[in-house]
Design a protein around this motif. Structure first.
Motif, PDB file in Angstrom:
ATOM      1  N   HIS A  66       0.851  -1.188   0.000  1.00  0.00           N
ATOM      2  CA  HIS A  66       0.000   0.000   0.000  1.00  0.00           C
ATOM      3  C   HIS A  66       0.891   1.243   0.000  1.00  0.00           C
ATOM      4  O   HIS A  66       1.258   1.766   1.048  1.00  0.00           O
ATOM      5  N   ARG A  67       1.246   1.699  -1.196  1.00  0.00           N
ATOM      6  CA  ARG A  67       2.171   2.825  -1.314  1.00  0.00           C
ATOM      7  C   ARG A  67       1.662   3.839  -2.322  1.00  0.00           C
ATOM      8  O   ARG A  67       1.230   3.483  -3.411  1.00  0.00           O
ATOM      9  N   GLU A  68       1.719   5.098  -1.951  1.00  0.00           N
ATOM     10  CA  GLU A  68       1.336   6.150  -2.892  1.00  0.00           C
ATOM     11  C   GLU A  68       2.466   6.381  -3.880  1.00  0.00           C
ATOM     12  O   GLU A  68       3.644   6.439  -3.506  1.00  0.00           O
ATOM     13  N   LEU A  69       2.110   6.512  -5.150  1.00  0.00           N
ATOM     14  CA  LEU A  69       3.106   6.759  -6.194  1.00  0.00           C
ATOM     15  C   LEU A  69       3.273   8.257  -6.422  1.00  0.00           C
ATOM     16  O   LEU A  69       2.298   9.013  -6.406  1.00  0.00           O
ATOM     17  N   SER A  70       4.494   8.670  -6.644  1.00  0.00           N
ATOM     18  CA  SER A  70       4.769  10.091  -6.894  1.00  0.00           C
ATOM     19  C   SER A  70       4.438  10.440  -8.337  1.00  0.00           C
ATOM     20  O   SER A  70       4.259   9.556  -9.190  1.00  0.00           O
ATOM     21  N   ASN A  71       4.390  11.733  -8.628  1.00  0.00           N
ATOM     22  CA  ASN A  71       4.131  12.178 -10.000  1.00  0.00           C
ATOM     23  C   ASN A  71       5.202  11.651 -10.956  1.00  0.00           C
ATOM     24  O   ASN A  71       4.914  11.249 -12.085  1.00  0.00           O
ATOM     25  N   GLU A  72       6.455  11.652 -10.500  1.00  0.00           N
ATOM     26  CA  GLU A  72       7.548  11.186 -11.349  1.00  0.00           C
ATOM     27  C   GLU A  72       7.437   9.683 -11.607  1.00  0.00           C
ATOM     28  O   GLU A  72       7.672   9.227 -12.729  1.00  0.00           O
ATOM     29  N   GLU A  73       7.045   8.924 -10.587  1.00  0.00           N
ATOM     30  CA  GLU A  73       6.866   7.482 -10.777  1.00  0.00           C
ATOM     31  C   GLU A  73       5.747   7.204 -11.771  1.00  0.00           C
ATOM     32  O   GLU A  73       5.856   6.322 -12.630  1.00  0.00           O
ATOM     33  N   LEU A  74       4.658   7.962 -11.653  1.00  0.00           N
ATOM     34  CA  LEU A  74       3.538   7.772 -12.576  1.00  0.00           C
ATOM     35  C   LEU A  74       3.924   8.157 -14.003  1.00  0.00           C
ATOM     36  O   LEU A  74       3.552   7.487 -14.964  1.00  0.00           O
ATOM     37  N   ARG A  75       4.696   9.234 -14.123  1.00  0.00           N
ATOM     38  CA  ARG A  75       5.132   9.680 -15.461  1.00  0.00           C
ATOM     39  C   ARG A  75       5.960   8.593 -16.140  1.00  0.00           C
ATOM     40  O   ARG A  75       5.731   8.259 -17.308  1.00  0.00           O
ATOM     41  N   ILE A  76       6.924   8.043 -15.392  1.00  0.00           N
ATOM     42  CA  ILE A  76       7.789   7.008 -15.972  1.00  0.00           C
ATOM     43  C   ILE A  76       6.983   5.754 -16.286  1.00  0.00           C
ATOM     44  O   ILE A  76       7.119   5.170 -17.375  1.00  0.00           O
ATOM     45  N   PHE A  77       6.137   5.345 -15.357  1.00  0.00           N
ATOM     46  CA  PHE A  77       5.375   4.105 -15.562  1.00  0.00           C
ATOM     47  C   PHE A  77       4.491   4.198 -16.799  1.00  0.00           C
ATOM     48  O   PHE A  77       4.512   3.304 -17.665  1.00  0.00           O
ATOM     49  N   PHE A  78       3.717   5.261 -16.905  1.00  0.00           N
ATOM     50  CA  PHE A  78       2.781   5.374 -18.024  1.00  0.00           C
ATOM     51  C   PHE A  78       3.497   5.649 -19.355  1.00  0.00           C
ATOM     52  O   PHE A  78       2.930   5.421 -20.417  1.00  0.00           O
ATOM     53  N   LYS A  79       4.729   6.119 -19.286  1.00  0.00           N
ATOM     54  CA  LYS A  79       5.535   6.274 -20.491  1.00  0.00           C
ATOM     55  C   LYS A  79       5.770   4.919 -21.146  1.00  0.00           C
ATOM     56  O   LYS A  79       5.748   4.786 -22.379  1.00  0.00           O
ATOM     57  N   TYR A  80       5.962   3.885 -20.313  1.00  0.00           N
ATOM     58  CA  TYR A  80       6.251   2.552 -20.831  1.00  0.00           C
ATOM     59  C   TYR A  80       5.025   1.644 -20.906  1.00  0.00           C
ATOM     60  O   TYR A  80       5.075   0.592 -21.538  1.00  0.00           O
ATOM     61  N   SER A  81       3.927   2.050 -20.268  1.00  0.00           N
ATOM     62  CA  SER A  81       2.722   1.207 -20.301  1.00  0.00           C
ATOM     63  C   SER A  81       1.800   1.524 -21.469  1.00  0.00           C
ATOM     64  O   SER A  81       0.885   0.761 -21.767  1.00  0.00           O
TER      65      SER A  81
END
Length: 377
Positions: free
Chosen positions: A171-186
């Motif tokens: 149960h961890r909140e994702l940062s804006n930077e983590e979301l940016r990187i993740f959705f870049k590759y998803s």
């Protein structure tokens, strides 16, 4: 003709179904069932076993035999996943050590042996699950008048000092930077809309898998959450008839982001099926046209994390639940009333919502302390 009256000595269980305790030829026993007809059937079968001399009396019944009898009584009142969990824990950690021991002859040191061997082979979590199951089993044996006391009482769970709190891992909140990187590759994955959808709605991945087109109310801009993908007693994941608990049954309003995702999914669906539309079809099918599961979504997510790592943008590992956690924490930060968030997430208690999902970031704490600067003493 079916026997509809509750027999003398039988009772309704608080969680549903019936239990009947009775004596045959001096042998005290009990059976359980979901309805009275089945209760009579099991009564007659048990009575026949006792009269034929093939029924194990209290003093002779083994841990293995009593576990399966207890599990049969519990079956109408627990979910398939829980049933599978009980069977797995018992088979792996309990049965090899005390399965053939008489219930009356189990000693405390044998219970400790179960705990220690499970800890050594599979870790603290497995050890603690084994102790919890044994305590429940021995408690039932006391109620069935097999035991006077439980030798598992007082056996403590193993403290795992290396285990990090759930809110820092699963149960961890994702940062804006983590979301940016993740959705870049998803973005090239068919699961990309599902990951976005979880982030925007706070829905569980199993609920997304269970979502059907009849659950989308376009006129009212509402999503009806009515079922989820869940594990059965055989360990296989399938579509459940309903959600895990009544609190999970809820409606979620659509905002622009949610509406856009669902509209895109509808266009893809109708473009493929044409006039052959079935409102019971999944909103988010897997690439093979099946329903998504937690297992399949997690596998895709981990592949995306690996892609980011290969391109020099590593992300700390997280699971699909992190999208739900991020939604919850940001909803609180945006001013959503906690009780409203509780209803949207499908929680039975407000404390669960606040303690588990509403994460406090370092920036939140800094802002809170800066706010105290206005206090003039």
């Amino acid at each position: 003709m079916a026997k509809k009256q509750i027999p003398a000595g039988a009772r309704k269980r608080p969680g549903g179904g019936y239990e009947w305790r009775f004596t045959v030829e001096g042998v005290r026993t009990s059976v359980g069932a979901t309805n009275i007809d089945d209760l009579w059937t099991k009564h007659d079968e048990r009575a026949a076993e006792i009269k034929a001399g093939v029924y194990k009396a209290n003093k002779a019944i083994t841990v293995n035999e009593y576990f399966h009898e207890w599990l049969e009584r519990r079956q109408p009142h627990i979910r398939g996943g829980t049933m599978y969990h009980y069977k797995t824990v018992f088979a792996r950690h309990i049965a090899p050590i005390i399965g053939n021991v008489s219930m009356k002859k189990v000693e405390r040191r044998q219970v400790l042996a179960v705990r220690e061997k499970a800890n050594k082979s599979a870790g603290p979590s497995a050890a603690n699950k084994s102790i919890i199951l044994l305590k429940a089993l021995f408690k039932a044996a006391i109620q069935d008048e097999i035991l006077i006391r439980s030798v598992a009482d007082g056996v403590k769970k193993i403290q795992d000092k290396t285990k990090r709190p759930a809110r820092e891992t699963i149960h961890r909140e994702l940062s804006n930077e983590e979301l940016r990187i993740f959705f870049k590759y998803s973005r090239r994955s068919q699961y990309d809309p599902i990951f976005h959808f979880m982030l925007y709605t706070g829905m569980r991945v199993g609920e997304c898998g269970g979502l059907e087109w009849k659950d989308i109310d376009w006129k009212r801009d509402v999503i009806h959450v009515r079922r989820t993908m869940s594990m059965g007693a055989n360990g296989h994941i399938g579509l459940g008839a309903t959600t895990k608990t009544t609190a999970w049954i809820r409606d979620i309003g659509m905002n622009t982001n949610i509406h856009t995702i669902l509209s895109s999914q509808w266009e893809l669906y109708t473009g493929t099926h044409g006039k052959m539309v079935k409102l019971s079809d999944p909103v988010f099918p897997s690439p093979g046209g099946h329903r998504i599961t937690s297992t399949s979504a997690t596998s895709v997510l981990l592949n995306i994390l690996e892609q980011a790592k290969r391109h020099g943008e590593p992300l700390a590992r997280f699971g699909t639940h992190a999208f739900r956690d991020t939604f919850a924490s940001r909803a609180i930060r945006a001013g959503m009333p906690p009780n409203t968030l509780k209803e949207i997430l499908g929680h039975s208690s407000l404390s669960m919502t606040m303690d588990l999902y509403a994460h406090v970031s370092e920036e939140d704490k800094k802002k809170a302390m800066k706010a105290l600067e206005v206090i003039d003493l």
